[in-house]
Design a protein around this motif. Structure first.
Motif, PDB file in Angstrom:
ATOM      1  N   UNK A   9      -5.955   8.424 -14.126  1.00 43.65           N
ATOM      2  CA  UNK A   9      -6.774   9.538 -13.612  1.00 43.65           C
ATOM      3  C   UNK A   9      -5.928  10.696 -13.109  1.00 43.65           C
ATOM      4  N   UNK A  10      -4.652  10.444 -12.779  1.00 45.74           N
ATOM      5  CA  UNK A  10      -3.812  11.523 -12.253  1.00 45.74           C
ATOM      6  C   UNK A  10      -3.356  12.475 -13.349  1.00 45.74           C
ATOM      7  N   UNK A  11      -3.582  12.099 -14.605  1.00 44.70           N
ATOM      8  CA  UNK A  11      -3.239  12.979 -15.720  1.00 44.70           C
ATOM      9  C   UNK A  11      -4.430  13.832 -16.164  1.00 44.70           C
ATOM     10  N   UNK A  12      -5.620  13.506 -15.676  1.00 39.82           N
ATOM     11  CA  UNK A  12      -6.837  14.234 -16.065  1.00 39.82           C
ATOM     12  C   UNK A  12      -7.022  15.420 -15.125  1.00 39.82           C
ATOM     13  N   UNK A  13      -7.157  16.611 -15.691  1.00 43.73           N
ATOM     14  CA  UNK A  13      -7.231  17.815 -14.851  1.00 43.73           C
ATOM     15  C   UNK A  13      -8.494  18.640 -15.074  1.00 43.73           C
ATOM     16  N   UNK A  14      -9.425  18.148 -15.889  1.00 45.35           N
ATOM     17  CA  UNK A  14     -10.678  18.897 -16.043  1.00 45.35           C
ATOM     18  C   UNK A  14     -11.867  17.966 -15.851  1.00 45.35           C
ATOM     19  N   UNK A  61      -5.130  15.025  -4.372  1.00 45.26           N
ATOM     20  CA  UNK A  61      -5.182  13.839  -3.530  1.00 45.26           C
ATOM     21  C   UNK A  61      -3.960  13.758  -2.632  1.00 45.26           C
ATOM     22  N   UNK A  62      -3.696  12.577  -2.136  1.00 50.58           N
ATOM     23  CA  UNK A  62      -2.538  12.363  -1.273  1.00 50.58           C
ATOM     24  C   UNK A  62      -2.002  10.964  -1.529  1.00 50.58           C
ATOM     25  N   UNK A  63      -0.895  10.647  -0.876  1.00 47.28           N
ATOM     26  CA  UNK A  63      -0.264   9.332  -1.020  1.00 47.28           C
ATOM     27  C   UNK A  63      -0.209   8.635   0.332  1.00 47.28           C
ATOM     28  N   UNK A  99     -11.141   6.751  -4.023  1.00 47.38           N
ATOM     29  CA  UNK A  99     -10.547   6.256  -5.258  1.00 47.38           C
ATOM     30  C   UNK A  99      -9.065   6.070  -4.950  1.00 47.38           C
ATOM     31  N   UNK A 100      -8.620   4.821  -4.865  1.00 47.83           N
ATOM     32  CA  UNK A 100      -7.234   4.501  -4.520  1.00 47.83           C
ATOM     33  C   UNK A 100      -6.608   3.795  -5.721  1.00 47.83           C
ATOM     34  N   UNK A 101      -5.491   4.337  -6.189  1.00 49.26           N
ATOM     35  CA  UNK A 101      -4.858   3.796  -7.392  1.00 49.26           C
ATOM     36  C   UNK A 101      -3.339   3.755  -7.250  1.00 49.26           C
ATOM     37  N   UNK A 141       0.808  -1.222   0.000  1.00 47.45           N
ATOM     38  CA  UNK A 141       0.000   0.000   0.000  1.00 47.45           C
ATOM     39  C   UNK A 141       0.843   1.276   0.000  1.00 47.45           C
ATOM     40  N   UNK A 142       2.122   1.156   0.324  1.00 47.18           N
ATOM     41  CA  UNK A 142       2.963   2.355   0.376  1.00 47.18           C
ATOM     42  C   UNK A 142       2.967   3.059  -0.977  1.00 47.18           C
ATOM     43  N   UNK A 143       2.760   4.359  -0.922  1.00 44.97           N
ATOM     44  CA  UNK A 143       2.832   5.268  -2.076  1.00 44.97           C
ATOM     45  C   UNK A 143       1.640   5.172  -3.024  1.00 44.97           C
ATOM     46  N   UNK A 144       0.629   4.345  -2.696  1.00 47.06           N
ATOM     47  CA  UNK A 144      -0.597   4.398  -3.490  1.00 47.06           C
ATOM     48  C   UNK A 144      -1.197   5.792  -3.340  1.00 47.06           C
ATOM     49  N   UNK A 145      -1.951   6.224  -4.324  1.00 45.86           N
ATOM     50  CA  UNK A 145      -2.552   7.557  -4.274  1.00 45.86           C
ATOM     51  C   UNK A 145      -4.050   7.432  -4.033  1.00 45.86           C
ATOM     52  N   UNK A 146      -4.603   8.452  -3.362  1.00 49.62           N
ATOM     53  CA  UNK A 146      -6.031   8.451  -3.029  1.00 49.62           C
ATOM     54  C   UNK A 146      -6.600   9.849  -3.212  1.00 49.62           C
ATOM     55  N   UNK A 147      -7.810   9.903  -3.721  1.00 50.55           N
ATOM     56  CA  UNK A 147      -8.610  11.116  -3.664  1.00 50.55           C
ATOM     57  C   UNK A 147     -10.064  10.698  -3.549  1.00 50.55           C
TER      58      UNK A 147
END
Length: 167
Positions: free
Chosen positions: A108-113, A149-151, A100-102, A36-42
């Motif tokens: 999704x981290x490249x989508x900004x709109x 989001x965060x990590x 949303x955990x990825x 789980x380390x460094x997974x991203x969540x928003x």
């Protein structure tokens, strides 16, 4: 783990404390990597008591806040798979935060709109009405798309969780 007390105990020179039970080295946090380390969540906000559409013309499932849900996307790749994770809450009329955990390199981290994010989710969850004017407002899609989001941090613990005096 960033406690001022823990730092003080760790940085204390030998002999500072009258007790022999205190070893300052035990207050240095130990860190290690887990899956789980460094997974991203928003978090995406869904309306209270939203309905989960069913297949084959069956009636939709109405959600309740005290229940836990994990809704999987049709995508299966490591950089495209999504899961909507909803944890239980007490208030059945409150907005449902959806985790949303990825992986860090997920698409999704490249989508900004908001429009592009809504389209991505519509493709990933085709049963839901994520179209404009659907289940989620345009403002929420915009907020979600712009959120960094965060990590998850590395796992950590401190071998010296307590201090006592033996005198």
């Amino acid at each position: 783990m960033n406690s001022k007390v823990r730092q003080c105990l760790h940085n204390a020179p030998p002999g500072t404390w009258s007790s022999n039970c205190l070893k300052s080295s035990k207050f240095q946090p130990k860190k290690f990597t887990s899956p789980a380390s460094f997974l991203r969540i928003k978090v995406l906000q869904l309306p209270p008591q939203f309905e989960i559409p069913d297949a084959d013309g069956k009636p939709p499932l109405k959600t309740f806040s005290q229940d836990i849900y994990a809704i999987r996307s049709v995508n299966t790749g490591p950089r495209t798979f999504l899961s909507l994770g909803l944890l239980p809450m007490k208030d059945n009329t409150a907005v449902r935060p959806t985790n949303i955990i990825t992986r860090p390199d997920h698409g999704i981290w490249k989508i900004t709109n908001g429009k592009s994010m809504r389209e991505y989710f519509q493709q990933a969850f085709p049963r839901f009405n994520f179209q404009e004017g659907g289940l989620i407002s345009n403002e929420e899609w915009d907020r979600f798309a712009k959120a960094e989001g965060t990590r998850f941090p590395p796992c950590q613990y401190s071998p010296g969780l307590a201090v006592w005096d033996t005198s």
